[in-house]
Structures are given as structure tokens and as C-alpha cells.
Design a protein around this motif. Structure first.
Motif, PDB file in Angstrom:
ATOM      1  N   GLY A 133      -7.425  36.331 -34.031  1.00 53.72           N
ATOM      2  CA  GLY A 133      -6.511  35.478 -34.778  1.00 53.72           C
ATOM      3  C   GLY A 133      -6.543  35.708 -36.267  1.00 53.72           C
ATOM      4  O   GLY A 133      -5.635  35.303 -36.979  1.00 53.72           O
ATOM      5  N   THR A 134      -7.614  36.357 -36.766  1.00 57.28           N
ATOM      6  CA  THR A 134      -7.697  36.617 -38.199  1.00 57.28           C
ATOM      7  C   THR A 134      -8.091  38.054 -38.530  1.00 57.28           C
ATOM      8  O   THR A 134      -7.689  38.571 -39.552  1.00 57.28           O
ATOM      9  CB  THR A 134      -8.707  35.680 -38.895  1.00 57.28           C
ATOM     10  OG1 THR A 134     -10.001  35.909 -38.372  1.00 57.28           O
ATOM     11  CG2 THR A 134      -8.339  34.229 -38.709  1.00 57.28           C
ATOM     12  N   HIS A 135      -8.906  38.681 -37.678  1.00 60.12           N
ATOM     13  CA  HIS A 135      -9.409  40.017 -38.008  1.00 60.12           C
ATOM     14  C   HIS A 135      -9.707  40.770 -36.708  1.00 60.12           C
ATOM     15  O   HIS A 135     -10.717  40.515 -36.051  1.00 60.12           O
ATOM     16  CB  HIS A 135     -10.692  39.880 -38.837  1.00 60.12           C
ATOM     17  CG  HIS A 135     -11.226  41.187 -39.347  1.00 60.12           C
ATOM     18  ND1 HIS A 135     -10.777  41.766 -40.501  1.00 60.12           N
ATOM     19  CD2 HIS A 135     -12.153  42.020 -38.844  1.00 60.12           C
ATOM     20  CE1 HIS A 135     -11.428  42.898 -40.693  1.00 60.12           C
ATOM     21  NE2 HIS A 135     -12.268  43.078 -39.686  1.00 60.12           N
ATOM     22  N   THR A 136      -8.796  41.656 -36.306  1.00 63.34           N
ATOM     23  CA  THR A 136      -8.980  42.446 -35.098  1.00 63.34           C
ATOM     24  C   THR A 136      -8.674  43.911 -35.396  1.00 63.34           C
ATOM     25  O   THR A 136      -8.167  44.239 -36.462  1.00 63.34           O
ATOM     26  CB  THR A 136      -8.081  41.955 -33.951  1.00 63.34           C
ATOM     27  OG1 THR A 136      -6.718  42.000 -34.389  1.00 63.34           O
ATOM     28  CG2 THR A 136      -8.434  40.546 -33.524  1.00 63.34           C
ATOM     29  N   HIS A 137      -8.974  44.772 -34.447  1.00 61.87           N
ATOM     30  CA  HIS A 137      -8.799  46.208 -34.636  1.00 61.87           C
ATOM     31  C   HIS A 137      -8.021  46.811 -33.473  1.00 61.87           C
ATOM     32  O   HIS A 137      -8.114  46.337 -32.350  1.00 61.87           O
ATOM     33  CB  HIS A 137     -10.169  46.911 -34.693  1.00 61.87           C
ATOM     34  CG  HIS A 137     -11.065  46.377 -35.734  1.00 61.87           C
ATOM     35  ND1 HIS A 137     -10.954  46.728 -37.052  1.00 61.87           N
ATOM     36  CD2 HIS A 137     -12.078  45.483 -35.671  1.00 61.87           C
ATOM     37  CE1 HIS A 137     -11.877  46.090 -37.748  1.00 61.87           C
ATOM     38  NE2 HIS A 137     -12.565  45.335 -36.930  1.00 61.87           N
TER      39      HIS A 137
END
Length: 84
Positions: free
Chosen positions: A24-28
């Protein structure tokens, strides 16, 4: 501290972006081989842990997002979050 604040604080502390994942905020895309994570658990709790070679290992569970975020921040930086 919520997930968005945690994301900003970890980046400000100099952690490489690929070293953690916060849905929801920081993925790859694609996922790195190894990283730390914070996510909402199936039981409604918050899970924090490490993913190594595609295997997720929950290290701790918390009732609240702020508690989980603070634990992950302390684990990755060795310092208490500001305001804690």
C-alpha cells in the motif's frame, strides 16, 4: 507512526528501497530476493518479518499498526522512531 510515515522514515534513514516492503505504500516489481516486510495479517493483526529467497517468515505480530511500524523501524535502524 503509520505505514506511510514508516516508509518515509526508513528512506530518510538511508535504507535501500529494495530492503523492505510495506504493501500500500512501498512495493517492488519484481520482488527482490530478500527483504523485510510489514503487512496486515489474516487475523486482523499486523505482521512483521523477513522474506528470504521467496519464503516469508513472520517474526512478530502486533495488535496495532503503530506498534508494528515502530518494531520494524527499530529492527532495521537500531534506533527508536522519533516521537517514540
Amino acid at each position: 507512526m503509520d505505514r506511510e510515515q514508516l516508509n518515509a522514515a526508513l528512506l530518510a534513514a538511508g535504507l535501500p528501497p529494495e530492503s523492505f516492503q510495506i504493501p500500500g505504500t512501498h512495493t517492488h516489481d519484481p520482488l527482490p530476493t530478500d527483504f523485510w516486510f510489514l503487512r496486515k495479517g489474516a487475523r486482523g493483526d499486523w505482521e512483521v518479518g523477513a522474506c528470504e529467497r521467496g519464503k516469508y517468515e513472520v517474526r512478530e505480530r502486533f495488535n496495532t499498526e503503530p506498534d508494528a511500524a515502530a518494531w520494524l523501524y527499530r529492527t532495521l535502524t537500531g534506533q527508536a522512531p522519533s516521537g517514540a
